[in-house]
Write an enzyme that holds these catalytic residues in place. Structure first.
Site, PDB file in Angstrom:
ATOM      1  N   ASP A  85       0.797  -1.224   0.000  1.00 44.01           N
ATOM      2  CA  ASP A  85       0.000   0.000   0.000  1.00 44.01           C
ATOM      3  C   ASP A  85       0.834   1.281   0.000  1.00 44.01           C
ATOM      4  O   ASP A  85       0.481   2.269  -0.616  1.00 44.01           O
ATOM      5  CB  ASP A  85      -0.933   0.019   1.235  1.00 44.01           C
ATOM      6  CG  ASP A  85      -0.202  -0.261   2.539  1.00 44.01           C
ATOM      7  OD1 ASP A  85       1.039  -0.406   2.517  1.00 44.01           O
ATOM      8  OD2 ASP A  85      -0.855  -0.342   3.596  1.00 44.01           O
ATOM      9  N   HIS A  86       2.000   1.257   0.647  1.00 42.95           N
ATOM     10  CA  HIS A  86       2.741   2.506   0.840  1.00 42.95           C
ATOM     11  C   HIS A  86       3.519   2.981  -0.382  1.00 42.95           C
ATOM     12  O   HIS A  86       3.859   4.146  -0.481  1.00 42.95           O
ATOM     13  CB  HIS A  86       3.735   2.359   2.005  1.00 42.95           C
ATOM     14  CG  HIS A  86       3.100   2.496   3.351  1.00 42.95           C
ATOM     15  ND1 HIS A  86       2.119   1.652   3.795  1.00 42.95           N
ATOM     16  CD2 HIS A  86       3.297   3.390   4.351  1.00 42.95           C
ATOM     17  CE1 HIS A  86       1.749   2.010   5.017  1.00 42.95           C
ATOM     18  NE2 HIS A  86       2.446   3.067   5.376  1.00 42.95           N
ATOM     19  N   ASP A 113       3.354  -1.055  11.611  1.00 45.74           N
ATOM     20  CA  ASP A 113       2.876   0.268  11.216  1.00 45.74           C
ATOM     21  C   ASP A 113       2.214   0.880  12.437  1.00 45.74           C
ATOM     22  O   ASP A 113       1.513   0.188  13.181  1.00 45.74           O
ATOM     23  CB  ASP A 113       1.867   0.151  10.074  1.00 45.74           C
ATOM     24  CG  ASP A 113       1.566   1.524   9.499  1.00 45.74           C
ATOM     25  OD1 ASP A 113       2.139   1.869   8.464  1.00 45.74           O
ATOM     26  OD2 ASP A 113       0.774   2.272  10.115  1.00 45.74           O
ATOM     27  N   ARG A 139      -2.085  12.284  10.249  1.00 41.84           N
ATOM     28  CA  ARG A 139      -0.855  13.022  10.562  1.00 41.84           C
ATOM     29  C   ARG A 139      -0.727  14.240   9.681  1.00 41.84           C
ATOM     30  O   ARG A 139      -1.132  14.211   8.525  1.00 41.84           O
ATOM     31  CB  ARG A 139       0.376  12.154  10.281  1.00 41.84           C
ATOM     32  CG  ARG A 139       0.441  11.015  11.187  1.00 41.84           C
ATOM     33  CD  ARG A 139       1.857  10.496  11.342  1.00 41.84           C
ATOM     34  NE  ARG A 139       1.777   9.640  12.485  1.00 41.84           N
ATOM     35  CZ  ARG A 139       2.226   8.403  12.539  1.00 41.84           C
ATOM     36  NH1 ARG A 139       2.884   7.899  11.525  1.00 41.84           N
ATOM     37  NH2 ARG A 139       2.059   7.693  13.624  1.00 41.84           N
ATOM     38  N   SER A 160       5.976   7.321  13.218  1.00 41.88           N
ATOM     39  CA  SER A 160       5.958   6.025  12.554  1.00 41.88           C
ATOM     40  C   SER A 160       6.652   4.903  13.329  1.00 41.88           C
ATOM     41  O   SER A 160       7.455   5.129  14.213  1.00 41.88           O
ATOM     42  CB  SER A 160       6.664   6.206  11.218  1.00 41.88           C
ATOM     43  OG  SER A 160       7.073   4.992  10.693  1.00 41.88           O
ATOM     44  N   ARG A 209       8.618   2.925  11.646  1.00 40.14           N
ATOM     45  CA  ARG A 209       9.724   2.539  10.760  1.00 40.14           C
ATOM     46  C   ARG A 209      11.024   2.369  11.553  1.00 40.14           C
ATOM     47  O   ARG A 209      11.516   3.298  12.179  1.00 40.14           O
ATOM     48  CB  ARG A 209       9.881   3.547   9.616  1.00 40.14           C
ATOM     49  CG  ARG A 209      10.239   4.948  10.032  1.00 40.14           C
ATOM     50  CD  ARG A 209      10.123   5.925   8.854  1.00 40.14           C
ATOM     51  NE  ARG A 209       8.731   6.237   8.589  1.00 40.14           N
ATOM     52  CZ  ARG A 209       8.261   7.465   8.284  1.00 40.14           C
ATOM     53  NH1 ARG A 209       9.071   8.485   8.170  1.00 40.14           N
ATOM     54  NH2 ARG A 209       6.982   7.647   8.073  1.00 40.14           N
TER      55      ARG A 209
HETATM   56  C1  MIC Z   1       3.038   6.529   8.584  1.00 46.12           C
HETATM   57  O1  MIC Z   1       1.819   6.746   8.644  1.00 46.12           O
HETATM   58  O2  MIC Z   1       3.892   7.318   8.983  1.00 46.12           O
HETATM   59  C2  MIC Z   1       3.498   5.215   8.018  1.00 46.12           C
HETATM   60  C3  MIC Z   1       4.162   5.471   6.730  1.00 46.12           C
HETATM   61  O3  MIC Z   1       2.384   4.388   7.769  1.00 46.12           O
HETATM   62  C4  MIC Z   1       4.436   4.576   9.024  1.00 46.12           C
HETATM   63  C5  MIC Z   1       5.102   3.364   8.578  1.00 46.12           C
HETATM   64  C6  MIC Z   1       6.277   3.578   7.688  1.00 46.12           C
HETATM   65  O4  MIC Z   1       7.038   4.515   7.886  1.00 46.12           O
HETATM   66  O5  MIC Z   1       6.469   2.748   6.806  1.00 46.12           O
HETATM   67  C7  MIC Z   1       3.798   4.267  10.370  1.00 46.12           C
HETATM   68  O6  MIC Z   1       2.873   4.958  10.734  1.00 46.12           O
HETATM   69  O7  MIC Z   1       4.266   3.393  11.102  1.00 46.12           O
HETATM   70 FE1  SF4 Z   2      -0.810   4.739   5.016  1.00 47.16          FE
HETATM   71 FE2  SF4 Z   2       0.229   5.442   7.392  1.00 47.16          FE
HETATM   72 FE3  SF4 Z   2      -1.185   7.166   5.913  1.00 47.16          FE
HETATM   73 FE4  SF4 Z   2      -2.393   5.184   7.026  1.00 47.16          FE
HETATM   74  S1  SF4 Z   2      -1.362   6.815   8.081  1.00 47.16           S
HETATM   75  S2  SF4 Z   2      -2.722   5.866   4.931  1.00 47.16           S
HETATM   76  S3  SF4 Z   2      -0.897   3.539   6.896  1.00 47.16           S
HETATM   77  S4  SF4 Z   2       0.779   6.252   5.386  1.00 47.16           S
END
Ligand code: MIC
Ligand code: SF4
Length: 755
Positions: free
Chosen positions: A95-96, A160, A448, A643, A645
């Protein structure tokens, strides 16, 4: 394919006895959170071993979910554990990595092309080790999990931070780094510091313009981005029972933004409706049989102050729609106060783009309510002033809302449907004009809104609201518009008002989908081979990190003293860097490039103490590494928020940073550092942050007697030769100290496999 009824039966069969035992031991009624945690204690852990609050406890989660951007590292680590299959049901979701540019179809096929190597890798590892694979286009991890895998009373971890979305269906679902996922898939226990409990009592009933999203926007305002740290938030009360399961999912999803370990609602009629509506009636039947265990005890909810560490009460009947932002999700404005805030702060009032959907808000209910406003715009001759995009959360939702005409309605309003993926939410948005870095405003139904997150432009003021409010605001094109009271001028010059949105919790004709995008793993994975091209720029097999040298760390250079907010987006930016998530060396070139250097207030410009030059952070660190000099990163409050990550921890580890010393950590990031064999330390006295100077040489003393609960000492040698020292704290338990000594947690698993 999707759910494992036998696994759920097994989980439920343990419930009564475990919960009874816990009730007896504690001699009091139990919250829902406690019930699920007790029911998932790892077999190595006895109930008597711990009481609530503070200590690390081993759990046995039922499931693991991973998204493509974090799964690469999780699976590269898992491959080193040398197992034949995963120990618990696990899934990967693509998805990302899908970039939003033109619209769903073209963007998806471009992504399949550009990311082929990574998708092939993820598909083949999944195939080999018995992991379910959701192809690109299938949807966003949290929506797909809610529709297919979440179940009341279950426990899941996911790579995630928004994994808690499944709490909407009564599951304890926690975001973790890939190394944690790797442990659980390898059959090991998963440890968590037993959380504090925050109870949120919802009274009244939601109506009109207010939606579930406003509950969490309000809670974020109350608790701030740090307020949930170390806590699980449990929602209850008649107001909770009036919210749809997907609405509850939205609330739990965005609990990540207050730093909560997770959030949860009890099993109720709405959960049952959702389970049956998503063709999981057999789970609802099972849950009905143990209903009393799938919610908190009555006495707890009658006198919550006695059982929760903190209680918040919100009357839904009085709750106003909220808009949060800019730049942080906890700056909460009730809509009646927002226009004044926009004017006072000089935020750009013109809304360039409204974006709805994402993992947070793309349920059938969300889309149908937003579409009711789009329909009004069409009927009342209003032309949307802002651009408008829709990101469906899953192919099942997309297919159903298309069938029911909502996508066509958005189209008539000028909306563009993007792929079922993260897209703009994570900087995978090729926004035209963003490179000009103009000051501008956007409004989204995402979770976010950190600086640069959506489009890479630090001057984009991003605001977060419900899909209904985002749609209304996009129609008006103006941040000072309040749809509850203000009118708009239509194309005929008339003043018109938008009526309250209306929608359906569940599709009247049921959900439908042609191809959900799921691929099951091979029956026998032993014949599947996983190939990583040694010349690849996107994938790189991991080399084990070196063990600790057994001495105190002396003469470390200060790499950066970060000032203010330093989220994982600042430490390891997403967007254009997502393509290197499977290649540690390449992604390390983004290390801390978003963090603000305390000494010159600039990003990505730090002093190389060996040469005196100011260069980019990764460059300076690579020079230290080449010369065998260790370094240290210093940070402020809630360092690493955001995140899951683990790249934000692996990059400094890989480049030779030895310790991260901050005022406070966000939970997932702190664990990620520990897992990778890094030292994560906190100031005992936060003012000691001020003692650290740009040219300092730093010693970390006390490591040879590193022990749980015992402080270490930092000794600074300033440029003029003077020295200062102070105590620093840590939260390492005995096991975690072993990770540090071995160089990483994985080194211990590997040694275990080899033995
Ligand atoms: C996000 O919303 O910041 C992400 C991208 O989904 C991250 C995960 C990532 O950095 O791959 C998260 O929320 O953990
Ligand atoms: Fe994707 Fe993270 Fe955004 Fe949700 S918050 S849509 S998991 S990047």
């Amino acid at each position: 394919m999707a759910f494992d009824i036998e696994m759920i039966e097994k989980v439920y069969s343990n419930f009564s006895s475990r919960i009874e035992a816990a009730r007896k031991l504690l001699n009091r009624p139990l919250t829902l959170t406690e019930k699920i945690l007790y029911a998932h204690l790892h077999e190595s852990q006895s109930l008597e071993d711990f009481q609530r609050g503070g200590s690390y406890v081993d759990f046995a989660p039922d499931r693991v979910a991973m998204q493509d951007a974090t799964a690469q590292m999780a699976l590269l680590q898992f491959m080193q554990a040398e197992r034949t299959t995963v120990a618990v049901p696990s899934t990967v979701h693509c998805d990302h990595l899908i970039q939003a540019k033109v619209g769903a179809d073209i963007d998806l096929s471009t992504a399949k092309d550009q990311n082929k190597e990574v998708y092939d890798f993820l598909a083949s590892v999944s195939d080999k080790y018995g992991i379910g694979f959701w192809k690109p286009g299938a949807g966003i991890i949290h929506q797909v999990v809610l529709e297919n895998y979440a179940f009341p009373g279950g426990m899941m971890i996911g790579t995630d931070s928004h994994t808690p979305n499944a709490g909407g269906l009564g599951m304890i679902a926690i975001g973790v780094g890939g190394a944690d996922a790797c442990d659980v898939m390898a059959g090991l226990a998963w440890e968590l510091k037993f959380p504090k409990l925050i109870g949120v009592k919802l009274t009244g009933k939601i109506s009109g313009w207010t939606s579930a999203k406003d509950v969490i926007l309000k809670v974020a305002g109350i608790l701030t981005v740090k307020g949930g740290t170390g806590s699980i938030v449990e929602y209850f009360g008649e107001g909770a029972r009036s919210l749809s399961a997907t609405g509850k999912g939205t609330i739990c999803n965005m609990g990540a933004e207050i730093g909560a370990t997770t959030s949860i609602f009890g099993y109720d009629e709405k959960s049952e409706i959702y389970l049956r509506g998503t063709k999981r009636g057999d789970i609802a039947d099972l849950a009905d049989q143990i209903k009393e265990h799938l919610t908190g005890d009555e006495e707890v909810y009658a006198n919550p102050e006695n059982y929760f560490d903190q209680v918040i009460e919100i009357n839904l009947s009085e709750l106003e729609p909220h808009i949060n932002g800019p730049f942080t999700p906890d700056l909460a404005w009730p809509i009646s106060k927002f226009a004044a805030a926009v004017k006072e702060n000089g935020w750009p009032a013109k809304i360039e783009v409204g974006l709805i959907g994402s993992c947070t808000n793309s349920s059938y209910e969300d889309i149908s309510r937003a579409a009711s406003l789009a329909q009004q715009a069409i009927d009342k001759n209003l032309i949307a002033k802002s651009e408008f995009t829709i990101t469906p959360g899953s192919e099942q939702v997309r297919y159903t809302v298309e069938r029911d005409g909502f996508l066509a309605t958005f189209g008539k309003m000028g909306g563009v449907v993007l792929a079922n993926a993260c897209g703009p939410c994570i900087g995978q948005w090729d926004r035209h004009g963003a490179e000009k870095q103009e000051k501008n405003s956007i409004i989204t139904s995402f979770n976010r809104n950190f600086s640069k997150r959506a489009d890479g432009n630090p001057n984009t003021h991003s605001f977060v609201a419900s899909p209904e409010i985002v749609t209304a605001m996009a129609i008006s094109g103006d941040l000072t518009f309040n749809p509850l009271v203000d009118t708009l001028t239509n194309s005929k010059g008339e003043q018109v008002k938008l009526e309250e949105p209306t929608g359906w919790e569940m599709p009247v004709n049921g959900y439908d989908v042609k191809d959900a995008g799921y691929q099951s793993p091979a029956e026998d994975g032993s014949k599947v081979s996983v190939i990583v091209d040694p010349k690849s720029a996107r994938l790189q097999l991991l080399e084990p990190f070196k063990a600790w040298e057994g001495t105190d760390l002396k003469g470390l250079k200060l790499l950066i003293k970060a000032k203010g907010k330093c989220t994982t987006d600042h430490i390891s930016m997403a967007g254009p860097w997502l393509k290197f998530r499977g290649h540690l060396d390449n992604i390390s070139n983004n290390m801390l490039i978003g963090a603000v250097n305390y000494f010159n207030e600039k990003t990505d410009s730090v002093k190389n103490q060996l040469t005196g030059e100011y260069l980019s952070v990764p460059k300076v660190q690579r020079d230290y590494k080449a010369k065998g000099v260790g370094s240290i990163v210093v940070g402020d409050e809630n360092y690493g928020e955001g995140s899951s990550r683990e790249h934000a921890a692996m990059e400094p580890r890989f480049l030779g940073v030895r310790a991260v010393l901050v005022k406070s950590f966000a939970r997932i990031h702190e664990t990620n550092l520990k897992k990778q064999g890094m030292l994560g330390l906190t100031f005992v006295n936060k003012d000691d942050y001020n003692k650290i100077q740009e040219d300092d040489s730093i010693d970390i003393l006390g490591l040879t007697s590193f022990a749980p609960g015992k402080t270490l000492t930092i000794q600074l040698t300033h440029k003029d030769g003077s020295t200062e020292s102070f105590a620093v704290a840590h939260t390492y338990n005995a096991q975690q100290i072993e990770w540090f000594k071995a160089g990483a947690a994985l080194n211990i698993i590997r040694a275990g496999v080899a033995a």
